[in-house]
Design a protein around this motif. Structure first.
Motif, PDB file in Angstrom:
ATOM      1  N   GLY A 112     -24.201  23.998   3.096  1.00 19.90           N
ATOM      2  CA  GLY A 112     -24.090  25.231   4.122  1.00 19.90           C
ATOM      3  C   GLY A 112     -23.384  24.990   5.168  1.00 19.90           C
ATOM      4  N   ILE A 113     -23.585  23.185   5.709  1.00 18.89           N
ATOM      5  CA  ILE A 113     -22.685  21.924   6.382  1.00 18.89           C
ATOM      6  C   ILE A 113     -22.502  21.071   6.408  1.00 18.89           C
ATOM      7  CG2 ILE A 113     -23.148  21.580   9.076  1.00 18.89           C
ATOM      8  CD1 ILE A 113     -25.150  22.992   9.655  1.00 18.89           C
ATOM      9  N   GLY A 114     -21.326  20.575   6.015  1.00 15.62           N
ATOM     10  CA  GLY A 114     -21.234  19.335   5.449  1.00 15.62           C
ATOM     11  C   GLY A 114     -20.479  19.945   3.830  1.00 15.62           C
ATOM     12  N   GLY A 115     -20.184  20.179   3.818  1.00 14.16           N
ATOM     13  CA  GLY A 115     -19.911  20.477   2.458  1.00 14.16           C
ATOM     14  C   GLY A 115     -19.848  19.033   1.953  1.00 14.16           C
ATOM     15  N   GLY A 116     -18.745  17.533   2.225  1.00 10.49           N
ATOM     16  CA  GLY A 116     -18.531  16.746   2.107  1.00 10.49           C
ATOM     17  C   GLY A 116     -19.010  16.018   2.374  1.00 10.49           C
ATOM     18  N   ILE A 117     -19.336  15.681   3.519  1.00  8.95           N
ATOM     19  CA  ILE A 117     -19.832  14.417   4.258  1.00  8.95           C
ATOM     20  C   ILE A 117     -20.000  16.024   5.384  1.00  8.95           C
ATOM     21  CG2 ILE A 117     -19.381  12.916   6.374  1.00  8.95           C
ATOM     22  CD1 ILE A 117     -17.039  11.700   4.460  1.00  8.95           C
ATOM     23  N   ALA A 118     -21.745  15.502   6.060  1.00  7.47           N
ATOM     24  CA  ALA A 118     -22.520  15.666   7.292  1.00  7.47           C
ATOM     25  C   ALA A 118     -22.988  14.281   8.411  1.00  7.47           C
ATOM     26  CB  ALA A 118     -23.301  16.325   7.406  1.00  7.47           C
ATOM     27  N   VAL A 119     -21.926  14.068   9.508  1.00  6.88           N
ATOM     28  CA  VAL A 119     -22.662  13.012  10.577  1.00  6.88           C
ATOM     29  C   VAL A 119     -23.103  14.487  11.190  1.00  6.88           C
ATOM     30  CG1 VAL A 119     -22.062  11.149  11.796  1.00  6.88           C
ATOM     31  CG2 VAL A 119     -20.754  11.793   9.765  1.00  6.88           C
ATOM     32  N   GLU A 120     -24.840  13.318  11.510  1.00  6.93           N
ATOM     33  CA  GLU A 120     -24.681  14.862  12.764  1.00  6.93           C
ATOM     34  C   GLU A 120     -25.392  13.946  14.274  1.00  6.93           C
ATOM     35  OE1 GLU A 120     -26.554  18.021  11.604  1.00  6.93           O
ATOM     36  OE2 GLU A 120     -24.705  17.850  10.988  1.00  6.93           O
ATOM     37  N   GLY A 137     -11.140  21.670   5.908  1.00  8.29           N
ATOM     38  CA  GLY A 137     -11.331  20.279   6.082  1.00  8.29           C
ATOM     39  C   GLY A 137     -11.879  19.433   6.716  1.00  8.29           C
ATOM     40  N   ALA A 138     -11.818  20.143   7.642  1.00  8.25           N
ATOM     41  CA  ALA A 138     -13.301  19.577   8.811  1.00  8.25           C
ATOM     42  C   ALA A 138     -13.467  20.261   9.617  1.00  8.25           C
ATOM     43  CB  ALA A 138     -12.887  18.008   9.904  1.00  8.25           C
ATOM     44  N   ARG A 139     -14.536  20.397  10.211  1.00 10.39           N
ATOM     45  CA  ARG A 139     -15.332  21.183  11.856  1.00 10.39           C
ATOM     46  C   ARG A 139     -15.913  19.955  12.438  1.00 10.39           C
ATOM     47  NH1 ARG A 139     -20.273  24.502  12.517  1.00 10.39           N
ATOM     48  NH2 ARG A 139     -21.052  23.475  12.533  1.00 10.39           N
ATOM     49  N   LEU A 140     -15.540  19.809  14.071  1.00  9.67           N
ATOM     50  CA  LEU A 140     -15.598  18.557  14.633  1.00  9.67           C
ATOM     51  C   LEU A 140     -16.386  19.391  16.070  1.00  9.67           C
ATOM     52  CD1 LEU A 140     -12.530  16.574  15.000  1.00  9.67           C
ATOM     53  CD2 LEU A 140     -14.305  16.903  13.244  1.00  9.67           C
ATOM     54  N   MET A 141     -17.624  19.617  15.930  1.00 13.29           N
ATOM     55  CA  MET A 141     -18.633  19.977  16.979  1.00 13.29           C
ATOM     56  C   MET A 141     -18.575  18.987  18.467  1.00 13.29           C
ATOM     57  SD  MET A 141     -18.252  22.756  15.838  1.00 13.29           S
ATOM     58  CE  MET A 141     -19.440  23.865  17.298  1.00 13.29           C
ATOM     59  N   GLY A 142     -18.537  19.258  19.445  1.00 14.42           N
ATOM     60  CA  GLY A 142     -19.235  18.027  20.181  1.00 14.42           C
ATOM     61  C   GLY A 142     -20.388  18.486  20.914  1.00 14.42           C
ATOM     62  N   ASP A 143     -19.975  19.225  22.078  1.00 12.48           N
ATOM     63  CA  ASP A 143     -20.430  20.211  23.464  1.00 12.48           C
ATOM     64  C   ASP A 143     -20.823  18.990  24.109  1.00 12.48           C
ATOM     65  OD1 ASP A 143     -21.272  22.564  22.575  1.00 12.48           O
ATOM     66  OD2 ASP A 143     -23.282  21.757  21.809  1.00 12.48           O
ATOM     67  N   ALA A 144     -19.318  18.012  24.588  1.00  9.52           N
ATOM     68  CA  ALA A 144     -19.333  16.870  25.006  1.00  9.52           C
ATOM     69  C   ALA A 144     -19.497  15.558  24.557  1.00  9.52           C
ATOM     70  CB  ALA A 144     -19.736  17.275  26.479  1.00  9.52           C
ATOM     71  N   GLY A 145     -20.207  15.401  23.120  1.00 12.43           N
ATOM     72  CA  GLY A 145     -20.723  14.495  22.604  1.00 12.43           C
ATOM     73  C   GLY A 145     -20.251  14.017  21.222  1.00 12.43           C
ATOM     74  N   GLY A 146     -19.026  14.506  21.103  1.00  9.96           N
ATOM     75  CA  GLY A 146     -18.736  14.073  19.712  1.00  9.96           C
ATOM     76  C   GLY A 146     -17.012  13.712  19.656  1.00  9.96           C
ATOM     77  N   GLY A 192     -17.447  23.413   8.067  1.00  9.99           N
ATOM     78  CA  GLY A 192     -17.093  21.864   7.713  1.00  9.99           C
ATOM     79  C   GLY A 192     -16.900  21.909   5.957  1.00  9.99           C
ATOM     80  N   GLY A 193     -16.023  22.567   5.351  1.00  6.31           N
ATOM     81  CA  GLY A 193     -15.740  22.010   3.734  1.00  6.31           C
ATOM     82  C   GLY A 193     -15.962  20.441   3.531  1.00  6.31           C
ATOM     83  N   GLY A 194     -14.759  19.973   4.434  1.00  8.12           N
ATOM     84  CA  GLY A 194     -14.950  18.610   4.199  1.00  8.12           C
ATOM     85  C   GLY A 194     -15.861  17.837   4.416  1.00  8.12           C
ATOM     86  N   ILE A 195     -15.445  17.860   5.905  1.00 12.79           N
ATOM     87  CA  ILE A 195     -16.457  17.344   6.609  1.00 12.79           C
ATOM     88  C   ILE A 195     -16.878  17.893   7.973  1.00 12.79           C
ATOM     89  CG2 ILE A 195     -16.337  15.184   8.480  1.00 12.79           C
ATOM     90  CD1 ILE A 195     -14.256  13.454   7.042  1.00 12.79           C
ATOM     91  N   ASP A 196     -18.225  17.068   8.356  1.00 11.90           N
ATOM     92  CA  ASP A 196     -18.841  18.855   9.425  1.00 11.90           C
ATOM     93  C   ASP A 196     -19.292  16.903  10.603  1.00 11.90           C
ATOM     94  OD1 ASP A 196     -19.277  21.715  10.496  1.00 11.90           O
ATOM     95  OD2 ASP A 196     -21.342  20.102  11.377  1.00 11.90           O
TER      96      ASP A 196
END
Length: 395
Positions: free
Chosen positions: A171-179, A226-235, A199-203
């Motif tokens: 559902g989140i981060g098909g290849g990689i998810a870094v929480e 390719g990648a989804r980068l979510m932060g709320d000022a923290g990523g 985040g198909g490749g990376i989330d």
């Protein structure tokens, strides 16, 4: 009773021998210490090597917080760990004795570890929890989970090198998810043909990652192909010398950023697809720096769309459905032009000899722009000639 010097020396030698690392052999034919990898892990202590001989192992492995080395003797192509939907193919928990090392193995068939406190399955192929392992020369393929189909990092800091993550789903981060609070690094890796909703490749969510010389190709999602980068000022993410191509999403076919900091340098984003009204590189709210990067040949939709970007865009080129008025951030020597790839329709993104992205042919002081350098000559112009002129060539 007094102990002799010879006795003390013998005791010291015995203690030293017991502290030495030991090698445990896993062999499915019975020629080693164990038939199953988990049995060897159970017996091993910190510093030991579990050496896995070629074969297919139907099991899910838990390193149990041990700082051991787990290595496929003949490499990933000949050594398969198939979890058979029995959890994460490999689980690496908090390791107080230092980081584990995993090399030369293929991890497949995992469906993640169910974590009750998070109400979901995490890390289909590999789950890293508050640990800093080194993962090298591995393949992670055909796994699935709610979060992190291939690899999921929960508060850990793994280093992944020369590895391939392919055909995983989540559902989140098909290849990689870094929480949250993760700090992973990926070097010389391929992230291929993974699928997710986000985040198909990376989330990456409120986490840190360094990606150097990675290929992110053929991944699919709704947001951030390719990648989804979510932060709320923290990523924060550094993407260096990357190729992002052949990915697709409704928004952000290549990369989608929302509230994260991105440093994107010496990279090529090309051949990605987005839905109408969206873009290959899409920034809702971001910060960082984009430098010496090409974003071009990304289908019929715009190469770049930006609502807010707190940072400079330097010595970069954009091409396709975008003008300088569509860019944001502090612009410095930015080109809106054709990069003149050698053969973009066939996925060849080296540069023609007349490319404005080659050193000395673009904006002053920029050097080379994009992941690749010169790969072919520019077409030779064909001049019109009269019959009389042609006859003169043969006199």
């Amino acid at each position: 009773m007094r102990t002799s010097t010879a006795t003390l020396a013998a005791i010291a030698l015995l203690l030293a021998a017991s502290a030495e690392a030991r090698t445990w052999i896993v062999d499915p034919t019975g020629g080693g210490d164990f038939l199953r990898i988990q049995e060897a892990v159970d017996a091993a202590g910190d510093g030991d090597l579990v050496l896995v001989r070629p074969g297919s192992y139907a099991e899910a492995i838990d390193l149990l917080g041990k700082a051991i080395e787990l290595r496929g003797e003949a490499g990933a192509q000949r050594t398969l760990v198939d979890a058979g939907s029995g959890g994460s193919a490999l689980r690496i928990r908090f390791t107080p004795g230092g980081g584990a090392r995993i090399a030369g193995l293929t991890f497949a068939g995992g469906n993640g570890t169910f974590l009750r406190e998070r109400d979901g399955r995490f890390g289909g192929g590999i789950l890293v929890e508050a640990s800093g392992p080194v993962i090298e020369d591995c393949v992670v393929k055909g796994n699935e989970a709610n979060v992190g189909g291939g690899i999921c990092v929960l508060g850990g800091s793994p280093r992944v090198e020369r590895s391939r993550l392919q055909g995983n789903a989540a559902g989140i981060g098909g290849g990689i998810a870094v929480e949250e609070d993760g700090g992973a690094s990926f070097e010389l890796c391929e992230i291929l043909e993974n699928e997710a909703v986000f985040g198909g490749g990376i989330d990456l969510f409120r986490s840190r990652a360094l990606c150097d010389r990675v290929d992110i190709r053929g991944n699919r999602s709704v947001e951030g192909g390719g990648a989804r980068l979510m932060g709320d000022a923290g990523g924060s993410v550094v993407l260096s010398r990357a190729l992002v191509t052949g990915n697709a999403a409704e928004s952000g076919g290549a990369i989608l950023i929302a509230g994260a900091s991105l440093i994107l340098r010496e990279s090529t984003l090309a051949g990605n697809e987005s839905s109408p009204g969206h873009a290959a590189l899409e920034i809702g709210d971001g910060a960082g720096r984009i430098e010496r990067t090409i974003c071009a040949w990304n289908g019929e939709e715009a190469a770049f769309r930006c609502d807010s970007f707190a940072g400079p865009i330097v010595c970069s080129l954009f091409h396709g459905g975008v003008g300088e008025e569509d860019l944001c951030g502090a612009l410095d020597r930015v080109l809106i032009a054709d990069p003149r790839f050698c053969d973009p329709e066939r996925g060849e993104f080296t540069l023609r000899s007349d490319s404005p992205c080659l050193p000395g042919q673009g904006p002053p002081g920029c050097g080379g722009i994009g992941r690749f350098g010169r790969g072919c000559e520019a077409p030779t112009p064909t001049a019109a000639a009269s019959w009389g002129g042609i006859r003169l060539l043969f006199r």
